[in-house]
Structures are given as structure tokens and as C-alpha cells.
Write an enzyme that holds these catalytic residues in place. Structure first.
Site, PDB file in Angstrom:
ATOM      1  N   GLU A  48     -11.952  -3.286  -2.794  1.00 22.27           N
ATOM      2  CA  GLU A  48     -10.734  -2.763  -3.494  1.00 22.27           C
ATOM      3  C   GLU A  48     -10.562  -2.676  -4.900  1.00 22.27           C
ATOM      4  O   GLU A  48      -9.659  -3.478  -5.548  1.00 22.27           O
ATOM      5  CB  GLU A  48      -9.088  -2.533  -2.714  1.00 22.27           C
ATOM      6  N   HIS A  98      -9.709   1.571   1.009  1.00 28.65           N
ATOM      7  CA  HIS A  98      -9.817   0.490   1.908  1.00 28.65           C
ATOM      8  C   HIS A  98     -10.773   0.727   3.042  1.00 28.65           C
ATOM      9  O   HIS A  98     -10.761   0.331   3.741  1.00 28.65           O
ATOM     10  CB  HIS A  98      -8.389   0.656   2.679  1.00 28.65           C
ATOM     11  N   HIS A 158       0.965  -1.366   0.279  1.00 28.22           N
ATOM     12  CA  HIS A 158       0.273  -0.367  -0.134  1.00 28.22           C
ATOM     13  C   HIS A 158       0.933   1.254   0.178  1.00 28.22           C
ATOM     14  O   HIS A 158       0.654   2.350   0.886  1.00 28.22           O
ATOM     15  CB  HIS A 158      -0.582   0.360   1.063  1.00 28.22           C
TER      16      HIS A 158
HETATM   17  C1  BGC Z   1      -3.746  -6.558   2.048  1.00 28.53           C
HETATM   18  C2  BGC Z   1      -4.072  -7.564   3.076  1.00 28.53           C
HETATM   19  C3  BGC Z   1      -3.563  -6.413   4.315  1.00 28.53           C
HETATM   20  C4  BGC Z   1      -4.605  -5.059   4.375  1.00 28.53           C
HETATM   21  C5  BGC Z   1      -3.752  -3.804   5.477  1.00 28.53           C
HETATM   22  C6  BGC Z   1      -5.884  -5.735   2.149  1.00 28.53           C
HETATM   23  O1  BGC Z   1      -5.048  -4.335   1.226  1.00 28.53           O
HETATM   24  O2  BGC Z   1      -4.390  -7.387   0.215  1.00 28.53           O
HETATM   25  O3  BGC Z   1      -2.760  -8.499   3.010  1.00 28.53           O
HETATM   26  O4  BGC Z   1      -3.668  -7.365   5.580  1.00 28.53           O
HETATM   27  O5  BGC Z   1      -5.025  -4.777   3.125  1.00 28.53           O
HETATM   28  O6  BGC Z   1      -5.053  -4.250   6.197  1.00 28.53           O
END
Ligand code: BGC
Length: 382
Positions: free
Chosen positions: A331, A193, A119
Site C-alpha cells: 500500500e 489495498h 482507512h
Molecule cells: C493495516 C492492517 C489492517 C488491514 C485491514 C492494513 O492496511 O495496516 O493493520 O488490519 O489493513 O485489512
């Protein structure tokens, strides 16, 4: 519950702003509240361009906040906040080794998970304070957020200027329109998210929700959740949501496909809607409340994540700790690790003179109508 209330007065389509707090770096953070005539309100923070609150009537008109998050800014600025409601950038999900090559030039990014970049790295767009201004288009209200990411930030090349417009209309559509330009070749993959629990953010887990994903394929991952490069069919696996299925079923059955993802869902599905924002990409419904959400997107993929990594450590809104499976995310994104995966569709390289765009709409149901629609309605495919 304290968060629940009924609509008692006629509402107007409106946007308002208030001060939300100050970051540890002493930056001021605002909260914009978007309200529509159906009793839906959405709070957007300038910190991380986050969806902080999303209040929605159920089939009886009872309003609850369905977005996981914190009561105040301190929760969001903590060391690991699980990206509650956050805008993710420059690159959603993982980049293997935090490394990629573009135009024969190697780039090393900030790594923040097992040597990989998750991210956007250590300090992604989720923890930046964005500039903001209210929007009113006549049939929607919103907020326009902008962020300038300097060249080299988190190791990404090129300066990136990002604009994100959130709008809410009277059809309970929350739309996210992202655009970005750069001054040197770079990579980009923006998403949101938002964690939802359609029963209400303080109401336990989402295992009884039913999900439908308009996707007949997905991108399998290795033990570190890095794509293997394969694109595989979901048919015959626990990932087959082409027909609505209770989220908790395969989790309870300990399906082998979920062993590597913390015993829940955390994959990128390849959408059959294939970038057509007019076609349904995903739909999740909670029969008890009658609330549902539909996803429409310009993106080729969706990360459906069932908050397998939450474990009660986050004390969220109203002092309630979020258990495992407390929420789900949808997402909308281009594929994880795409800069290192020649077999994946492109769209993650941005060059000077080009414009990146991403359009995603979350449509919330039911509209405020009598119970007659009921649970059958929310499970029906449109
Ligand atoms: C990911 C997860 C990750 C989470 C973090 C998601 O977008 O796919 O693997 O743990 O984000 O909060």
C-alpha cells in the site's frame, strides 16, 4: 483449477463494461475489464473503486487470477470485508484517537478500530459507489473513477473531489493516478489495498514468496499499531528486506518484532526511492509460477501487510476460504497518523487551490516470454 486457462487467441488492448450487481442500498455497480496484448486482464469495480480480478500469465503462459476478493458483490458489501482490492480514503491506515488539529481547529473522525480511525472510518471510500467512464489513451486502456466526499463525511472537514485513473498498458503496468481538490483545509492520504498471491488467489499462502523492499527505515508502532513517531533503521531486524528474503522466514522464526502485529508483517516502510516513481520501491516474486510484481510510486512509504488477520472466515473466489497469510499488500502511502506526528514528512494537508496527486504503478512480470528467464530472472534486482 477452474480459474486457470491458457491464452488461445490474439488479444487486443481494450476496455469493456458490464453490470456487476446492486448494493444493499440499491445502487448499481459496474465492472470494467481492462485487457492487454500479453494476456493480462484487470477487473475494476465502481464499488470502492476496487481491483476485483487481476489475471496474469505465469512463465509458462498459464493464466491465474492473483487478486484476493469475492466472486460477487455480496462478498464486498458484507460487514467487514478486509478491504479486498479497495481504494482507501480519505486517510490510509490509522489516525490516533480519530482526532487531529488543523489550523487550530480540532476534528473528531469516525472511529472504527479500538477508538482509532482505520482507512477513513466506518464508511470509507472502499464502500462508496464511484462514478466511472472508460479511458483509451492509445497505448493504454483504463477507467476513470470519480467520487465527491461531502464536508463532514466521517468527520473530515471540507468537500473533497477525488479522481482516480487506472490504466493498463502492454508492458503489464497497472498504473493508478489519484488527484483531489477541496473547498476547505483537510487531510488526505489515498492508497489501494490490493491483496496479491502470485501463485493464484486460491493457492494457499504467500510465505514462500520473496520480497524486496527498497527501504532502510520504517515507522515503529505501539500495541494499537499507532506510530510511535520514531523512524528506525531496519538493519538487523526482521523488517530488513533490502535484499530479497522469503516472507515466511522471520514469521516461522517468531521474530520478536512481529509479535505486536499478529505474527506477520504490518508496518510502514520508509522508502529509499523517496517519492521518485522512476526508482524501484518494492518487488515481490513467486519462484514457482515465475510471477513477480514491482512497485513504483510517488509516495514516501509503503504498508507491507501479510494478511495476518485473515483466519479462514472469508470465503473468497471459487468458494475457497482465505487462510492467514493468504495474500500480501503493497500500500503506497504517506505516513500513517501523519496529521498527529510533527516529526513525519508532511504532504497530508490539502488546502483550497492546491491539488493532491498520488501516482503508483504495479508492474507485473514475467512478460509472456519463454521459460529461459525463469526463477533467476524474477529474483534479480533491476
Ligand atoms: C493495516 C492492517 C489492517 C488491514 C485491514 C492494513 O492496511 O495496516 O493493520 O488490519 O489493513 O485489512
Amino acid at each position: 483449477m477452474a480459474e486457470d486457462r491458457r491464452i488461445t487467441a490474439p488479444l487486443a488492448l481494450s476496455v469493456s463494461r458490464r453490470v456487476f450487481g446492486r448494493t444493499p442500498d440499491d445502487e448499481s455497480v459496474d465492472c470494467y475489464t481492462l485487457t492487454n496484448r500479453r494476456g493480462m486482464t484487470v477487473d475494476i469495480l465502481t464499488y470502492g473503486a476496487r481491483i476485483h480480478r487481476l489475471c496474469l500469465p505465469d512463465m509458462h503462459g498459464e493464466i491465474a487470477d492473483v487478486a484476493l476478493g469475492f466472486d460477487d458483490l455480496e462478498g464486498y458489501t458484507g460487514p467487514d470485508d478486509a478491504y479486498f482490492g479497495a481504494t482507501i480514503g480519505r486517510f490510509a491506515n490509522r489516525i490516533a484517537g480519530g482526532h487531529f488539529t488543523l489550523d487550530d481547529q480540532a476534528h473528531q473522525l469516525s472511529t472504527n478500530e479500538n477508538g482509532n480511525t482505520l482507512h477513513g472510518g466506518e464508511r470509507g471510500f472502499d464502500s462508496r459507489v464511484w462514478a466511472a467512464a472508460p479511458l483509451d489513451t492509445g497505448n493504454a486502456v483504463g477507467v476513470e473513477l470519480t467520487l465527491l466526499s461531502p464536508a463532514g463525511e466521517m468527520g473530515f472537514p471540507g468537500t473533497l473531489a477525488v479522481t482516480l485513473r487506472y490504466t493498463l498498458d502492454d508492458e503489464n503496468r497497472l498504473s493508478l493516478h489519484y488527484s483531489a481538490v477541496c473547498d476547505a483545509p483537510t487531510v488526505i492520504n489515498l492508497t489501494n489495498h490490493l491483496y496479491l498471491n502470485l501463485a493464484g488467489a486460491t493457492h494457499g499462502d504467500i510465505l514462500d514468496h520473496a520480497a524486496r523492499l527498497n527501504a532502510s527505515r520504517y515507522t515503529p508502532v505501539d500495541d494499537a499499531l499507532i506510530p510511535t513517531g520514531r523512524i528506525a533503521p531496519v538493519a538487523g531486524t526482521a523488517l530488513d528486506f533490502t535484499r530479497p528474503r522469503r516472507i515466511g522466514q522471520a514469521i516461522a522464526d517468531r521474530a520478536p518484532e512481529l509479535a505486536g502485529t499478529g505474527g506477520g508483517y504490518d508496518f510502514n516502510w520508509v522508502l529509499d526511492s523517496a517519492g521518485d516513481i522512476g526508482r524501484l520501491a518494492a518487488r515481490v516474486a513467486d519462484a514457482d509460477s515465475g510471477r513477480a510484481v514491482e512497485l513504483y510510486t510517488s509516495e514516501p512509504g509503503v504498508q507491507f501487510y501479510t494478511s495476518n488477520n485473515l483466519n479462514g472466515e472469508f470465503v473468497g473466489k471459487s468458494g475457497v476460504a482465505y487462510p492467514r497469510y493468504a495474500g500480501f499488500t503493497l500500500e503506497a502511502q504517506r505516513f500513517p497518523d501523519a496529521p498527529n506526528q510533527p516529526g513525519f514528512p508532511g504532504g497530508t494537508v490539502l488546502r483550497p487551490g492546491e491539488k493532491y496527486t498520488q501516482n503508483t504503478t504495479y508492474k507485473f512480470l514475467p512478460e509472456l516470454t519463454p521459460r529461459s528467464s525463469g526463477a533467476t530472472h524474477v529474483y534479480d534486482a533491476p
